[in-house]
Design a protein around this motif. Sequence first.
Motif, PDB file in Angstrom:
ATOM      1  N   ASP A 103     -16.110 -21.188  11.091  1.00  0.00           N
ATOM      2  CA  ASP A 103     -15.993 -19.884  10.321  1.00  0.00           C
ATOM      3  C   ASP A 103     -16.416 -19.845   9.025  1.00  0.00           C
ATOM      4  O   ASP A 103     -16.390 -21.177   8.430  1.00  0.00           O
ATOM      5  CB  ASP A 103     -14.345 -19.639  10.824  1.00  0.00           C
ATOM      6  CG  ASP A 103     -14.125 -18.067  10.473  1.00  0.00           C
ATOM      7  OD1 ASP A 103     -15.024 -17.198  10.429  1.00  0.00           O
ATOM      8  OD2 ASP A 103     -13.087 -17.723  10.972  1.00  0.00           O
ATOM      9  N   ASP A 104     -16.469 -18.945   8.535  1.00  0.00           N
ATOM     10  CA  ASP A 104     -16.803 -18.731   6.992  1.00  0.00           C
ATOM     11  C   ASP A 104     -17.981 -19.580   6.583  1.00  0.00           C
ATOM     12  O   ASP A 104     -17.869 -20.199   5.461  1.00  0.00           O
ATOM     13  CB  ASP A 104     -15.772 -18.872   6.269  1.00  0.00           C
ATOM     14  CG  ASP A 104     -14.379 -17.889   6.680  1.00  0.00           C
ATOM     15  OD1 ASP A 104     -14.832 -16.858   7.226  1.00  0.00           O
ATOM     16  OD2 ASP A 104     -13.256 -18.333   6.458  1.00  0.00           O
ATOM     17  N   GLU A 124     -20.966 -12.167  10.267  1.00  0.00           N
ATOM     18  CA  GLU A 124     -19.662 -11.498  10.136  1.00  0.00           C
ATOM     19  C   GLU A 124     -19.681 -10.552   9.042  1.00  0.00           C
ATOM     20  O   GLU A 124     -20.413 -10.453   7.744  1.00  0.00           O
ATOM     21  CB  GLU A 124     -18.611 -12.334  10.053  1.00  0.00           C
ATOM     22  CG  GLU A 124     -18.272 -12.805   8.628  1.00  0.00           C
ATOM     23  CD  GLU A 124     -16.796 -13.725   8.596  1.00  0.00           C
ATOM     24  OE1 GLU A 124     -16.043 -13.852   9.759  1.00  0.00           O
ATOM     25  OE2 GLU A 124     -16.751 -14.535   7.621  1.00  0.00           O
TER      26      GLU A 124
HETATM   27 CA    CA Z   1     -14.746 -15.537   9.032  1.00  0.00          CA
END
Ligand code: CA
Length: 279
Positions: A179-180, A236
């Motif tokens: 993520d990220d 995202e």
């Molecule tokens: Ca994220």
Amino acid sequence: KQRRGNCFSVYHGKMRAKLERRRIIEDDLFSGQFSSKGFHYVVQPQIDGRDGTLIGIEVLARWNHPELGQISPFEFIQVAEDSGAIELLTRHLFELILDTADRWIGRYGGIPKIAVNVTPNLLENKMFYSNLIRKLKKYAISPDWFEIEITEESELLFSERVLNNLWKCQKAGIAISIDDFGTGFSGLSYLTNFPVNKIKIDRVFINLIGKSAKSEAILKSIITLADGLGLDVIAEGVETEEQLRFLTAAGCPIVQGYYFDKPLTAEQFENKYLAGHRT
Ligand code: CA
Ligand code: C2E
Ligand code: CA
Ligand code: CA
């Protein structure tokens, strides 16, 4: 002198309110009563922007608290992590989403891939893998339909126990998504000796499309990197058509963001994406 005294007490009043708020959140987390106290989840679709196909959903925790109102996940996840209640919370969330997924399978014959956020310190628990597998079995959900999103926020990711859990998950068919991506703590080396299936590019980069040539260059190289390593990639925080067009042209057509959908309640999601597609 008096004024200083006032500032002092105002400061302390704020501190006290903050601590009190924290105590309420902690108590509700540990009492296990959070479900009856407004804790729930929403889901955000992950879409192939080329044809609008639904690829999966990300589960996001929400808390509409009877006394405190809407609490941001940034706040209650942090409190849960600091206090050690994160395991309880995550386990509860797994139950909720798997129960719903089970119902969807009954009604529609299938489910989209389900991605859940897992903080790295949960993976320190030796039992993480076996607990998760037991839950998936209980609801007869195939591990192939499950994904965990991990933030590359700390060195914890490298510990033996964490790796062990991740290897076992991956071997069982559970996808591992970072993520990220691009903002975290670690370097790139773990991408080669780490069980990873997918990179989720952080929205700070998406936000700078059309505004920063340097960010666009980083974005393109992350996508090329993912491709070279045989990893899936998703972006995202996609909010505009321009962002979607840039990403698709750069080789990342799978996106999540307000451009397609805000996070939806399970019911909203079901009505929009599943009902009417009955098999
Ligand atoms: Ca994220
Ligand atoms: P995240 O995992 O990076 O989740 C994406 C966040 O971006 C979500 O915020 C989502 O609502 C928001 N978002 C989605 N599309 C867009 C967009 O197009 N534009 C913008 N500006 N934002 C968008 P949210 O729901 O407030 O969650 C914040 C963070 O809290 C999450 O970031 C995640 O780190 C954490 N979190 C949420 N639910 C859970 C959970 O169940 N477990 C854990 N461990 N963490 C969670
Ligand atoms: Ca996430
Ligand atoms: Ca984030």
